[in-house]
Design a protein around this motif. Structure first.
Motif, short mmCIF file in Angstrom:
data_model
loop_
_atom_site.label_atom_id
_atom_site.label_comp_id
_atom_site.label_asym_id
_atom_site.label_seq_id
_atom_site.Cartn_x
_atom_site.Cartn_y
_atom_site.Cartn_z
N VAL A 1 -37.92 61.21 -27.91
CA VAL A 1 -37.81 62.66 -28.08
C VAL A 1 -38.69 63.41 -27.07
O VAL A 1 -39.14 64.51 -27.32
CB VAL A 1 -38.17 63.07 -29.53
CG1 VAL A 1 -37.19 62.42 -30.50
CG2 VAL A 1 -39.61 62.69 -29.89
N ARG A 2 -38.89 62.76 -25.93
CA ARG A 2 -39.78 63.27 -24.87
C ARG A 2 -39.27 62.73 -23.55
O ARG A 2 -38.40 61.88 -23.53
CB ARG A 2 -41.21 62.79 -25.15
CG ARG A 2 -41.16 61.34 -25.66
CD ARG A 2 -41.90 60.34 -24.96
NE ARG A 2 -41.55 58.99 -25.37
CZ ARG A 2 -41.26 58.04 -24.54
NH1 ARG A 2 -41.25 58.27 -23.26
NH2 ARG A 2 -40.98 56.83 -24.96
N PHE A 3 -39.85 63.23 -22.47
CA PHE A 3 -39.48 62.71 -21.16
C PHE A 3 -39.99 61.28 -20.99
O PHE A 3 -41.09 60.94 -21.46
CB PHE A 3 -40.12 63.56 -20.06
CG PHE A 3 -39.41 64.86 -19.76
CD1 PHE A 3 -38.17 64.86 -19.13
CD2 PHE A 3 -39.99 66.07 -20.07
CE1 PHE A 3 -37.53 66.05 -18.82
CE2 PHE A 3 -39.36 67.27 -19.76
CZ PHE A 3 -38.12 67.26 -19.14
N GLY A 4 -39.24 60.46 -20.27
CA GLY A 4 -39.67 59.10 -19.97
C GLY A 4 -40.76 59.09 -18.91
O GLY A 4 -40.86 60.00 -18.09
N ASP A 5 -41.55 58.05 -18.94
CA ASP A 5 -42.57 57.86 -17.93
C ASP A 5 -42.43 56.42 -17.45
O ASP A 5 -42.60 55.51 -18.26
CB ASP A 5 -43.95 58.10 -18.54
CG ASP A 5 -45.03 58.27 -17.49
OD1 ASP A 5 -44.74 58.01 -16.31
OD2 ASP A 5 -46.15 58.66 -17.85
N PRO A 6 -42.01 56.13 -16.24
CA PRO A 6 -42.04 56.97 -15.03
C PRO A 6 -40.73 57.69 -14.66
O PRO A 6 -40.64 58.19 -13.54
CB PRO A 6 -42.40 55.96 -13.94
CG PRO A 6 -41.70 54.70 -14.37
CD PRO A 6 -41.72 54.71 -15.87
N GLU A 7 -39.76 57.81 -15.57
CA GLU A 7 -38.52 58.49 -15.20
C GLU A 7 -38.77 59.95 -14.77
O GLU A 7 -38.12 60.47 -13.85
CB GLU A 7 -37.53 58.48 -16.37
CG GLU A 7 -36.91 57.12 -16.67
CD GLU A 7 -37.74 56.28 -17.63
OE1 GLU A 7 -38.97 56.51 -17.74
OE2 GLU A 7 -37.16 55.39 -18.27
N THR A 8 -39.68 60.63 -15.47
CA THR A 8 -39.95 62.04 -15.16
C THR A 8 -40.40 62.23 -13.72
O THR A 8 -40.08 63.25 -13.10
CB THR A 8 -41.06 62.57 -16.10
OG1 THR A 8 -40.67 62.24 -17.43
CG2 THR A 8 -41.24 64.07 -15.98
N GLN B 1 -33.26 54.84 -13.74
CA GLN B 1 -33.43 53.46 -14.21
C GLN B 1 -34.89 53.07 -14.07
O GLN B 1 -35.50 53.28 -13.02
CB GLN B 1 -32.53 52.52 -13.40
CG GLN B 1 -32.42 51.12 -13.98
CD GLN B 1 -31.23 50.36 -13.41
OE1 GLN B 1 -30.97 50.42 -12.22
NE2 GLN B 1 -30.52 49.63 -14.26
N ASP B 2 -35.44 52.55 -15.15
CA ASP B 2 -36.83 52.10 -15.20
C ASP B 2 -36.84 50.59 -14.92
O ASP B 2 -35.78 49.95 -14.89
CB ASP B 2 -37.36 52.40 -16.61
CG ASP B 2 -38.84 52.15 -16.78
OD1 ASP B 2 -39.52 51.84 -15.79
OD2 ASP B 2 -39.32 52.24 -17.92
N HIS B 3 -37.99 50.02 -14.70
CA HIS B 3 -38.14 48.56 -14.53
C HIS B 3 -39.22 48.14 -15.51
O HIS B 3 -40.40 48.36 -15.26
CB HIS B 3 -38.56 48.23 -13.09
CG HIS B 3 -37.58 48.69 -12.06
ND1 HIS B 3 -37.30 50.02 -11.86
CD2 HIS B 3 -36.81 48.01 -11.18
CE1 HIS B 3 -36.39 50.13 -10.90
NE2 HIS B 3 -36.08 48.92 -10.47
#
Ligand code: AMP
Ligand code: GLY
Length: 424
Positions: free
Chosen positions: A286-293, A211-213
């Motif tokens: 279509v890529r990794f999330g930032d900051p999820e990665t 989960q991002d904020h």
């Protein structure tokens, strides 16, 4: 194996740390990387959106495998160009990147394959969009069709704000050609979650939920940002909700891609709204999330290379990811002015002291090394990541590290992980 990571954010630093640690990797470079990646890889200056220059650099460095971080090079066809040069890459080709590159295309894809999402209409004509909103008499979420560096979405509060967003995106072209078409979408309520699956063209491997904020300030107030912090796993994704995400969203998406003739290899990051246990898709990335990665890499057990290579080579059949670290949480430290125009070149103090705290990784995003100093060079500057077995303990560690770092005008949230923390 000689590996290159394309990109320069916290996501790329998190990937670089794990890829550099792989016994399969003999050489790692980041194109262009940042003030943190230089500690685990060779930084090589290049514009990631200059496809020909990235391919030439990969050839010069005799790279065997390229991991593409951001969406823009994928949408521009970097993976296709690398394949033409005989270089294997992690990330979808241009045909698959359209899931993120065109919001209108992705909504029609969801409709075609009966994937739950908000009701919507698409428009290429500003007058028609305006009339539609006036006739509906209500507020809509307005989205520029193309890539707009994460700034092309306006969640309007009323009809006037909706019309203003259409004016700015379609007539004033605030995001350039990305605003030639808009999607008007019904506003969804609930909790947002980030769900990543790695796909080999046929099979998929789900990664842990995160989960991002998105909002700048505590209590989910203030303007939308690229993300001010993340944690994993979020309690809203119960086993039952996860089953629904897989059955109703992931399976039909992977099947739909194949039915549409798209050989998708890479990571699909689905942004979802969960309302009373029901998942709906907000967007595909279509890529990794930032900051999820940052939190996913902190939790991933074992070597990440077989996951990335398996997707690129089209064979994930043997891959079983393990999440050996139960929880991770990261806090983004942003520059003054973020998410607007930021001040750059500010000296950062306390990096070494912060990384001494057990379980903490100081990941860099918008930083550059300047002799023996590290300076800010972007909006999101650092991502302080802590991992362990208890979310409250991990939050204490992350914030203890944050408190050791300083640069002028540093902005961050104190409540990252609030949905999971007992202490908040
Ligand atoms: P997107 O890039 O499409 O994910 O939109 C950016 C952000 O806008 C999302 O992360 C949500 O916070 C918000 N958003 C997008 N679509 C909707 C929607 N239909 N309802 C409510 N919020 C939305
Ligand atoms: N954290 C949201 C994104 O990467 O798009």
């Amino acid at each position: 194996m000689r590996v290159m990571i394309v990109g320069s954010g916290g996501r790329e630093h998190a990937l670089a740390v794990r890829i550099a640690a792989s016994p399969m990797v003999s050489y790692l470079c980041c194109a262009p990387g940042n003030g943190g990646t230089r500690l685990v890889a060779q930084n090589l200056a290049v514009n990631p959106e200059d496809v020909a220059a990235v391919v030439a650099l990969a050839k010069r460095e005799k790279i065997d495998f390229v991991v593409v971080g951001p969406e823009a090079p994928l949408v521009l066809g970097l993976v296709d160009a690398l394949a033409d040069a005989g270089i294997l890459a992690f990330g979808p080709r241009k045909a698959g990147a359209v899931l993120e590159g065109s919001k209108a295309w992705s909504k029609l894809f969801m409709q075609r394959h009966a994937i739950p999402t908000a009701a919507f209409a698409t428009f290429t004509d500003a007058d028609a969009a305006t009339r539609f909103v006036q006739d509906s008499g209500k507020a809509w979420v307005v989205k520029a069709d193309g890539l707009a560096a994460g700034k092309g979405v306006m969640v309007a509060a009323d009809v006037a704000e909706t019309l203003d967003a259409i004016e700015r995106i379609m007539r004033q072209r605030e995001h350039g050609a990305a605003g030639a078409e808009v999607v008007l979408e019904e506003r969804l309520l609930g909790q947002e979650v980030s769900y990543h699956v790695v796909i080999d063209g046929e099979r998929f491997v789900p990664l842990a939920a995160a989960q991002d904020h998105k909002r700048l300030q505590d209590g989910d107030r203030g303007p939308n940002t690229g993300g001010m912090g993340a944690y994993s796993p979020p309690p809203v994704v119960t086993a039952e909700v996860e089953k629904k995400i897989i059955e109703r969203v992931v399976v039909p998406t992977v099947r739909g891609l194949r039915a549409d003739g798209i050989d998708f290899r890479g990571v699909l990051f689905v942004g979802l709204m969960i309302d009373h246990g029901e998942p709906r898709v907000l967007e595909y990335n279509v890529r990794f999330g930032d900051p999820e990665t940052e939190v996913l890499m902190a939790r991933y057990g074992g070597d990440v290379m077989p996951l990335l290579l398996g997707a690129a080579r089209g064979d994930l059949s043997q891959l079983k990811p393990s999440w050996s670290t139960p929880v991770a949480l990261c806090v983004v430290l942003a520059a003054p002015g973020y998410p607007g125009t930021v001040k750059k070149g500010l000296p950062i103090a306390g990096l070494a002291a912060a990384s001494q705290i057990a379980g903490v990784q100081v990941l860099h995003a918008g930083t550059v090394a300047d002799a023996d100093r590290v300076l800010t060079s972007g909006g999101r500057v650092l991502c302080i990541t802590a991992s362990g077995s208890d979310i409250d303990a991990v939050a204490v560690q992350a914030y203890a590290a944050v408190d050791r770092i300083h640069f002028d005008g540093m902005q961050f949230r104190r409540d990252i992980g609030h949905h999971a923390r007992k202490s908040s």
